[in-house]
Design a protein around this motif. Structure first.
Motif, PDB file in Angstrom:
ATOM      1  N   UNK A   1       0.846  -1.196   0.000  1.00  0.00           N
ATOM      2  CA  UNK A   1       0.000   0.000   0.000  1.00  0.00           C
ATOM      3  C   UNK A   1       0.880   1.245   0.000  1.00  0.00           C
ATOM      4  N   UNK A   2       0.414   2.281  -0.664  1.00  0.00           N
ATOM      5  CA  UNK A   2       1.121   3.560  -0.651  1.00  0.00           C
ATOM      6  C   UNK A   2       0.697   4.290   0.626  1.00  0.00           C
ATOM      7  N   UNK A   3       1.653   4.682   1.464  1.00  0.00           N
ATOM      8  CA  UNK A   3       1.286   5.410   2.680  1.00  0.00           C
ATOM      9  C   UNK A   3       0.504   6.671   2.331  1.00  0.00           C
ATOM     10  N   UNK A   4      -0.539   6.980   3.101  1.00  0.00           N
ATOM     11  CA  UNK A   4      -1.383   8.144   2.780  1.00  0.00           C
ATOM     12  C   UNK A   4      -0.606   9.457   2.689  1.00  0.00           C
ATOM     13  N   UNK A   5       0.405   9.645   3.545  1.00  0.00           N
ATOM     14  CA  UNK A   5       1.163  10.898   3.492  1.00  0.00           C
ATOM     15  C   UNK A   5       1.936  11.038   2.194  1.00  0.00           C
ATOM     16  N   UNK A   6       2.369   9.933   1.608  1.00  0.00           N
ATOM     17  CA  UNK A   6       3.059   9.989   0.323  1.00  0.00           C
ATOM     18  C   UNK A   6       2.060  10.313  -0.783  1.00  0.00           C
ATOM     19  N   UNK A   7       0.888   9.678  -0.749  1.00  0.00           N
ATOM     20  CA  UNK A   7      -0.130   9.932  -1.771  1.00  0.00           C
ATOM     21  C   UNK A   7      -0.619  11.375  -1.722  1.00  0.00           C
ATOM     22  N   UNK A   8      -0.758  11.921  -0.513  1.00  0.00           N
ATOM     23  CA  UNK A   8      -1.298  13.277  -0.354  1.00  0.00           C
ATOM     24  C   UNK A   8      -0.295  14.368  -0.689  1.00  0.00           C
ATOM     25  N   UNK A   9       0.950  14.200  -0.291  1.00  0.00           N
ATOM     26  CA  UNK A   9       1.908  15.305  -0.387  1.00  0.00           C
ATOM     27  C   UNK A   9       3.062  15.023  -1.337  1.00  0.00           C
ATOM     28  N   UNK A  10       3.754  13.938  -1.137  1.00  0.00           N
ATOM     29  CA  UNK A  10       5.003  13.685  -1.867  1.00  0.00           C
ATOM     30  C   UNK A  10       4.797  13.494  -3.361  1.00  0.00           C
TER      31      UNK A  10
ATOM     32  N   UNK B   1       6.545  15.753  -6.226  1.00  0.00           N
ATOM     33  CA  UNK B   1       7.301  15.155  -7.321  1.00  0.00           C
ATOM     34  C   UNK B   1       6.811  15.673  -8.674  1.00  0.00           C
ATOM     35  N   UNK B   2       5.500  15.770  -8.852  1.00  0.00           N
ATOM     36  CA  UNK B   2       4.960  16.283 -10.110  1.00  0.00           C
ATOM     37  C   UNK B   2       5.316  17.758 -10.310  1.00  0.00           C
ATOM     38  N   UNK B   3       5.210  18.547  -9.250  1.00  0.00           N
ATOM     39  CA  UNK B   3       5.537  19.972  -9.344  1.00  0.00           C
ATOM     40  C   UNK B   3       7.013  20.184  -9.676  1.00  0.00           C
ATOM     41  N   UNK B   4       7.879  19.434  -9.039  1.00  0.00           N
ATOM     42  CA  UNK B   4       9.317  19.573  -9.293  1.00  0.00           C
ATOM     43  C   UNK B   4       9.657  19.110 -10.704  1.00  0.00           C
ATOM     44  N   UNK B   5       8.994  18.077 -11.184  1.00  0.00           N
ATOM     45  CA  UNK B   5       9.217  17.635 -12.566  1.00  0.00           C
ATOM     46  C   UNK B   5       8.843  18.742 -13.535  1.00  0.00           C
ATOM     47  N   UNK B   6       7.720  19.413 -13.288  1.00  0.00           N
ATOM     48  CA  UNK B   6       7.326  20.545 -14.123  1.00  0.00           C
ATOM     49  C   UNK B   6       8.318  21.691 -14.044  1.00  0.00           C
ATOM     50  N   UNK B   7       8.816  21.972 -12.835  1.00  0.00           N
ATOM     51  CA  UNK B   7       9.802  23.036 -12.650  1.00  0.00           C
ATOM     52  C   UNK B   7      11.092  22.720 -13.405  1.00  0.00           C
TER      53      UNK B   7
END
Length: 136
Positions: free
Chosen positions: A84-93, A97-103
Protein backbone atom coordinates in the motif's frame (compact mmCIF):
# COMPACT_ATOMS: atom_id res chain seq x y z
CA UNK A 1 32.96 3.67 -8.21
CA UNK A 2 33.18 0.72 -5.83
CA UNK A 3 34.07 3.05 -2.96
CA UNK A 4 31.11 5.32 -3.77
CA UNK A 5 28.73 2.34 -3.73
CA UNK A 6 30.29 0.94 -0.54
CA UNK A 7 30.26 4.36 1.13
CA UNK A 8 26.63 4.88 0.09
CA UNK A 9 25.71 1.57 1.72
CA UNK A 10 27.43 2.55 4.96
CA UNK A 11 25.78 5.96 4.84
CA UNK A 12 22.32 4.44 4.48
CA UNK A 13 22.82 1.83 7.21
CA UNK A 14 24.26 4.29 9.71
CA UNK A 15 21.72 6.99 8.97
CA UNK A 16 18.79 4.61 9.34
CA UNK A 17 20.07 3.31 12.67
CA UNK A 18 20.59 6.87 13.93
CA UNK A 19 17.20 8.08 12.68
CA UNK A 20 15.40 5.12 14.25
CA UNK A 21 17.00 5.91 17.59
CA UNK A 22 15.48 9.39 17.36
CA UNK A 23 12.03 7.98 16.48
CA UNK A 24 11.87 9.31 12.91
CA UNK A 25 9.28 7.53 10.73
CA UNK A 26 10.28 5.03 8.06
CA UNK A 27 8.62 7.25 5.44
CA UNK A 28 10.84 10.22 6.30
CA UNK A 29 13.91 7.96 6.47
CA UNK A 30 13.12 6.57 3.01
CA UNK A 31 12.34 9.95 1.47
CA UNK A 32 15.51 11.59 2.79
CA UNK A 33 18.35 9.49 4.16
CA UNK A 34 17.94 6.39 2.01
CA UNK A 35 17.19 8.47 -1.09
CA UNK A 36 20.34 10.56 -0.63
CA UNK A 37 22.50 7.53 0.13
CA UNK A 38 21.32 5.50 -2.84
CA UNK A 39 21.61 8.51 -5.17
CA UNK A 40 25.32 9.02 -4.54
CA UNK A 41 26.44 7.06 -7.66
CA UNK A 42 24.12 9.17 -9.85
CA UNK A 43 25.42 12.33 -8.17
CA UNK A 44 29.06 11.44 -8.80
CA UNK A 45 28.35 10.44 -12.40
CA UNK A 46 26.46 13.67 -13.08
CA UNK A 47 29.14 15.88 -11.49
CA UNK A 48 31.91 14.19 -13.48
CA UNK A 49 29.88 14.51 -16.69
CA UNK A 50 29.14 18.20 -15.97
CA UNK A 51 32.82 18.92 -15.27
CA UNK A 52 33.69 17.29 -18.60
CA UNK A 53 31.02 19.45 -20.26
CA UNK A 54 28.92 16.41 -21.18
CA UNK A 55 25.60 17.96 -20.21
CA UNK A 56 23.57 15.36 -22.10
CA UNK A 57 25.06 12.62 -19.94
CA UNK A 58 24.63 14.62 -16.72
CA UNK A 59 20.96 15.46 -17.27
CA UNK A 60 20.16 12.13 -18.92
CA UNK A 61 21.63 10.30 -15.93
CA UNK A 62 19.46 12.20 -13.46
CA UNK A 63 16.24 11.94 -15.46
CA UNK A 64 16.86 8.36 -16.55
CA UNK A 65 17.59 7.27 -13.01
CA UNK A 66 14.38 8.83 -11.72
CA UNK A 67 12.27 7.35 -14.51
CA UNK A 68 13.81 3.93 -13.92
CA UNK A 69 13.33 4.17 -10.15
CA UNK A 70 9.66 5.07 -10.50
CA UNK A 71 8.68 2.77 -13.35
CA UNK A 72 11.22 -0.05 -13.26
CA UNK A 73 11.94 -0.50 -9.57
CA UNK A 74 8.47 0.60 -8.46
CA UNK A 75 6.85 -1.75 -10.97
CA UNK A 76 9.06 -4.74 -10.20
CA UNK A 77 8.67 -4.25 -6.47
CA UNK A 78 4.88 -4.17 -6.85
CA UNK A 79 4.99 -7.35 -8.96
CA UNK A 80 7.07 -9.16 -6.35
CA UNK A 81 5.49 -7.79 -3.18
CA UNK A 82 2.45 -5.54 -3.63
CA UNK A 83 2.28 -2.84 -0.98
CA UNK A 84 0.00 0.00 0.00
CA UNK A 85 1.12 3.56 -0.65
CA UNK A 86 1.29 5.41 2.68
CA UNK A 87 -1.38 8.14 2.78
CA UNK A 88 1.16 10.90 3.49
CA UNK A 89 3.06 9.99 0.32
CA UNK A 90 -0.13 9.93 -1.77
CA UNK A 91 -1.30 13.28 -0.35
CA UNK A 92 1.91 15.30 -0.39
CA UNK A 93 5.00 13.69 -1.87
CA UNK A 94 3.44 12.67 -5.17
CA UNK A 95 2.27 16.24 -5.74
CA UNK A 96 5.72 17.59 -4.87
CA UNK A 97 7.30 15.15 -7.32
CA UNK A 98 4.96 16.28 -10.11
CA UNK A 99 5.54 19.97 -9.34
CA UNK A 100 9.32 19.57 -9.29
CA UNK A 101 9.22 17.64 -12.57
CA UNK A 102 7.33 20.54 -14.12
CA UNK A 103 9.80 23.04 -12.65
CA UNK A 104 12.76 21.08 -14.03
CA UNK A 105 11.09 20.99 -17.44
CA UNK A 106 10.54 24.76 -17.30
CA UNK A 107 14.19 25.33 -16.29
CA UNK A 108 15.43 23.15 -19.14
CA UNK A 109 13.03 24.66 -21.68
CA UNK A 110 13.79 28.32 -21.01
CA UNK A 111 17.23 28.90 -22.41
CA UNK A 112 17.85 25.14 -22.62
CA UNK A 113 20.25 25.44 -19.70
CA UNK A 114 20.14 24.60 -16.03
CA UNK A 115 22.64 27.04 -14.55
CA UNK A 116 23.85 27.85 -11.06
CA UNK A 117 20.79 29.94 -10.24
CA UNK A 118 18.44 27.14 -11.22
CA UNK A 119 20.62 24.64 -9.35
CA UNK A 120 20.49 26.79 -6.22
CA UNK A 121 16.69 27.01 -6.54
CA UNK A 122 16.46 23.21 -6.82
CA UNK A 123 18.71 22.65 -3.79
CA UNK A 124 16.74 25.24 -1.80
CA UNK A 125 13.54 23.49 -2.87
CA UNK A 126 14.89 20.19 -1.57
CA UNK A 127 15.78 21.84 1.72
CA UNK A 128 12.23 23.20 2.00
CA UNK A 129 10.82 19.79 1.15
CA UNK A 130 12.87 18.09 3.88
CA UNK A 131 11.83 20.81 6.32
CA UNK A 132 8.16 20.21 5.40
CA UNK A 133 8.26 16.44 5.97
CA UNK A 134 10.59 16.40 8.98
CA UNK A 135 8.83 15.53 12.24
CA UNK A 136 8.51 18.34 14.76
Amino acid sequence: LALVVLGGGYLVEGAIALAQRFGISETVIGLTIVAVGTSMPEFVTSVVAAIRRQSDVALGNVLGSNIYNILGIGGLTALIAPTAVPPEIARFDNLVMLAVSGLLLAFAWTGLRIGRREGAALVLGYGLYVWAIWPT
